[in-house]
Design an enzyme around this catalytic site. Structure first.
Site, PDB file in Angstrom:
ATOM      1  N   THR A 117       0.816  -1.209   0.000  1.00 37.75           N
ATOM      2  CA  THR A 117       0.000   0.000   0.000  1.00 37.75           C
ATOM      3  C   THR A 117       0.849   1.258   0.000  1.00 37.75           C
ATOM      4  OG1 THR A 117      -1.569   1.274   1.337  1.00 37.75           O
ATOM      5  CG2 THR A 117      -0.104  -0.185   2.517  1.00 37.75           C
ATOM      6  N   TYR A 142      -1.965   0.251  10.019  1.00 37.68           N
ATOM      7  CA  TYR A 142      -2.182  -0.429   8.737  1.00 37.68           C
ATOM      8  C   TYR A 142      -0.946  -0.307   7.855  1.00 37.68           C
ATOM      9  CZ  TYR A 142      -3.697  -0.899   3.887  1.00 37.68           C
ATOM     10  OH  TYR A 142      -3.782  -1.236   2.552  1.00 37.68           O
TER      11      TYR A 142
END
Length: 345
Positions: A117, A142
């Site tokens: 990501t 995250y």
């Protein structure tokens, strides 16, 4: 040979499975169905229900299938949730990925494509597009959990006969242009998903978090990529490794940013519906602006995006929401929806 897709019943994973099947690959899917849907899978894919950290199940999968590559999507993806419950994110995204990588090395699976990501970058200084050499400073658990997995892959590739590609996604949106799958998670937090649901009356309003950012309209800026273009990047990464290419990290985005308000206006235009917007304060973990430099994917993977249009992304997302409405009205049939060719812009 066979490709194992973890999280293959989820949003991006189900698109990946269809793309692999379309490309003539044999596919095995491992998913615990916590957020995925069995009906989203291509019928030709072989399915195993379970956890990616289940060593016995992984050994069974590798024994029953000639797996030479893994494409790893399984994990948790909601930034605010990771801030509120960080340990679950380190468990799902890092600890369980370690177990999967170890099982792959044990089974002598050579190739690994990792769903990473752009959250590993956090907010960057200046207005330049972000490339893979930018400082890595995630602003949420995250992002950190994904970066830790990248580090494990790097070290594993140095120690074993193991090659990986980590693809750092920017903001993935849209749905399969043929209408076979799309973002179906109840309560999803993706901006375009929420906006299309609101436009179609599934939600009473949409919330904008922060209007005082140092951007042209005060809202966060993101680079949106169509999910089908993203799956092609994975196919190119897999081909490159099979042809002898070494381990690599590559951004996946188009190199153009849109603000939250610009996205909402696009959804209004494409859908033909206005909807209520509520404004609130900033959320912890949201980067101000992050736009991709896709040069590595373009040059090293040979990736050629096909759907580089915010309008097309929104159109396919809206069409999928309409199909979900139909599915709900018809009682949640478990068969596959008929292909629907949406065309291109």
């Amino acid at each position: 040979m066979t490709v194992l897709v973890t999280g293959g019943a989820g949003y991006i994973g189900s698109h990946m499975v269809w793309s692999l099947i379309d490309a003539g690959e044999a596919v095995v899917v491992l998913d615990n169905l916590s957020t995925g849907f069995h009906w989203a899978l291509a019928r030709k894919a072989r399915f195993y229900e379970g956890d990616i950290a289940d060593k016995l199940l992984l050994r069974t999968i590798f024994a029953e299938n000639e797996v030479d590559a893994i494409i790893h999507f399984a994990g948790s993806v909601v930034v605010p949730e990771s801030v509120a419950n960080p340990l679950s994110y380190y468990e799902n995204n890092t600890v369980k990925s370690q177990a999967l990588i170890a099982a792959a090395v044990e089974a002598e699976v050579r190739y690994f494509v990792f769903s990473s990501t752009a959250a590993v970058y956090g907010t960057q200084d200046g207005s330049a597009r972000v490339d893979e050499t930018a400082p890595l400073r995630p602003e949420s658990p995250y992002g950190t959990s994904k970066l830790m997995t990248e580090m494990m892959l790097r070290d594993a590739s140095r120690a074993y006969n193991f090659t990986y590609t980590a693809l750092r996604y920017f903001n993935v949106a849209g749905a399969d242009p043929r209408g076979r799958t799309g973002q179906s998670t109840v309560g999803a937090t993706h901006l375009i998903k929420v906006a299309t649901e609101t436009a179609l009356g599934k939600r009473g309003s949409i919330e904008v978090y922060g209007t005082d950012y140092p951007t042209h309209d005060g809202t966060c800026v993101r680079d949106f990529i169509h999910v089908s273009d993203l799956t092609v990047a994975h196919l190119m990464a897999l081909r490159r490794m099979r042809e002898g290419g070494g381990s690599i990290v590559a951004n996946c985005g188009y190199g153009r940013g849109f603000s939250v308000l610009e996205v909402l206006n696009c959804v209004r235009t494409v859908s033909g519906y206005d909807f209520k917007v509520r404004y609130s304060g900033r959320r912890i973990g949201d980067a101000v602006s992050i736009v991709c430099n896709p040069a590595v994917a373009l040059n090293e993977l040979g990736w050629i995006p096909k759907y580089d249009s915010l309008e097309f992304i929104v159109r396919t997302a809206l069409s999928w929401e309409e199909q979900l409405n139909l599915r709900s009205i018809e009682g949640g049939r478990e068969d596959h929806l008929a292909d629907r060719n949406l065309g291109n812009v």
